[in-house]
Design a protein around this motif. Structure first.
Motif, PDB file in Angstrom:
ATOM      1  N   SER A   1       0.702  -1.285   0.075  1.00 31.71           N
ATOM      2  CA  SER A   1      -0.060   0.094   0.006  1.00 31.71           C
ATOM      3  C   SER A   1       0.878   1.114  -0.042  1.00 31.71           C
ATOM      4  CB  SER A   1      -0.754   0.013   1.312  1.00 31.71           C
ATOM      5  OG  SER A   1      -0.025   0.027   2.643  1.00 31.71           O
TER       6      SER A   1
ATOM      7  N   TRP B   1      -3.258   3.868  -2.918  1.00 27.13           N
ATOM      8  CA  TRP B   1      -3.639   2.616  -3.609  1.00 27.13           C
ATOM      9  C   TRP B   1      -3.212   1.411  -2.940  1.00 27.13           C
ATOM     10  CZ3 TRP B   1       0.735  -0.068  -3.998  1.00 27.13           C
ATOM     11  CH2 TRP B   1       2.131   0.619  -4.014  1.00 27.13           C
ATOM     12  N   TYR B   2      -3.609   0.417  -3.179  1.00 21.20           N
ATOM     13  CA  TYR B   2      -3.225  -0.687  -2.492  1.00 21.20           C
ATOM     14  C   TYR B   2      -3.130  -2.134  -3.441  1.00 21.20           C
ATOM     15  CZ  TYR B   2      -8.025  -1.682  -0.725  1.00 21.20           C
ATOM     16  OH  TYR B   2      -9.298  -1.797  -0.750  1.00 21.20           O
ATOM     17  N   MET B   3      -2.443  -2.988  -3.129  1.00 22.48           N
ATOM     18  CA  MET B   3      -2.846  -4.180  -4.025  1.00 22.48           C
ATOM     19  C   MET B   3      -2.822  -5.278  -2.892  1.00 22.48           C
ATOM     20  SD  MET B   3       0.085  -3.844  -7.187  1.00 22.48           S
ATOM     21  CE  MET B   3       1.677  -3.562  -5.812  1.00 22.48           C
TER      22      MET B   3
ATOM     23  N   MET C   1       1.533  -1.514 -10.547  1.00 19.97           N
ATOM     24  CA  MET C   1       0.137  -1.259  -9.956  1.00 19.97           C
ATOM     25  C   MET C   1      -0.916  -1.951 -10.766  1.00 19.97           C
ATOM     26  SD  MET C   1      -1.149   0.690  -7.410  1.00 19.97           S
ATOM     27  CE  MET C   1      -2.675   0.927  -8.253  1.00 19.97           C
ATOM     28  N   ALA C   2      -1.746  -2.502 -10.022  1.00 19.69           N
ATOM     29  CA  ALA C   2      -3.210  -2.870 -10.438  1.00 19.69           C
ATOM     30  C   ALA C   2      -2.828  -4.098 -11.375  1.00 19.69           C
ATOM     31  CB  ALA C   2      -3.908  -1.993 -11.299  1.00 19.69           C
TER      32      ALA C   2
ATOM     33  N   SER D   1      -5.537 -11.977  -6.655  1.00 18.61           N
ATOM     34  CA  SER D   1      -5.014 -10.744  -6.491  1.00 18.61           C
ATOM     35  C   SER D   1      -6.145  -9.830  -6.708  1.00 18.61           C
ATOM     36  CB  SER D   1      -3.990 -10.439  -7.693  1.00 18.61           C
ATOM     37  OG  SER D   1      -2.750 -10.728  -7.579  1.00 18.61           O
TER      38      SER D   1
ATOM     39  N   SER E   1      -6.720  -5.136  -6.388  1.00 19.11           N
ATOM     40  CA  SER E   1      -5.965  -3.971  -6.415  1.00 19.11           C
ATOM     41  C   SER E   1      -7.199  -2.861  -6.483  1.00 19.11           C
ATOM     42  CB  SER E   1      -5.203  -3.757  -7.404  1.00 19.11           C
ATOM     43  OG  SER E   1      -5.494  -3.438  -8.658  1.00 19.11           O
TER      44      SER E   1
END
Lengths: 107, 107
Positions: A15, A90-92, B1-2, B101, B103
């Motif tokens: 994050s 953001w986070y993953m 990201m993502a 996963s 995000s």
């Protein structure tokens, strides 16, 4: 330290924070840590945060079902909404089954 | 990201440094990052380090075989020995297969 976590489920949470409301975040994070530790199947946590607001938290669970139950916990879900609203940029999140563990410590 | 990392192999490396030889560590860490990124099956890395010398690095691989091949890479093995000799107080390593996963990013 030195725990063999083979067979456990790892939830990797990566994050970056906005920097808003650090006090509110700290209170909520401590409450979530304590609540997680009370859940069935909880096996531990590793957490590192940087001065720049990035963090990786890995929580360990007996199995996938206990990790999913924690995700659905009402207080956790409520705090997650606050996190999206204010604390996180953001986070993953990755859910994985641990096949092998090693550890080493200076003799 | 993502990124959806379902099906990838995650190698979680959780460590605490001694604090000795920070310059040597930094040079070696940058060299290992660059070398890892050239390996077959490399899919990325997430890293967070604290001011106190704790860190979590998660490297992602196409499959278990590519993660194992990186572990056995001669330059990596040599640097690992230097890490044990000088830079690390302890470390733990978990190898896991990612099942799911998620995000999220601030809109």
């Amino acid at each position: 330290m030195a725990e063999d976590r083979s067979g456990q489920t790892a939830v990797m949470f990566i994050s970056e924070r906005t920097g808003d409301d650090p006090e509110g975040y700290a209170v909520a994070a401590a409450a979530m840590d304590a609540l997680a530790a009370e859940q069935p199947g909880y096996r531990g946590v590793d957490h590192v945060g940087s001065a720049e607001g990035q963090a990786i938290t890995i929580s360990y669970w007996a199995d996938e079902a206990s990790a999913v139950a924690w995700r659905k916990h009402p207080e956790h879900a409520e705090t997650r909404e606050m996190g999206r609203g204010r604390w996180y940029r953001w986070y993953m999140l990755h859910v994985a089954e641990i096949g092998r563990s090693y550890s080493w410590a200076r003799p």
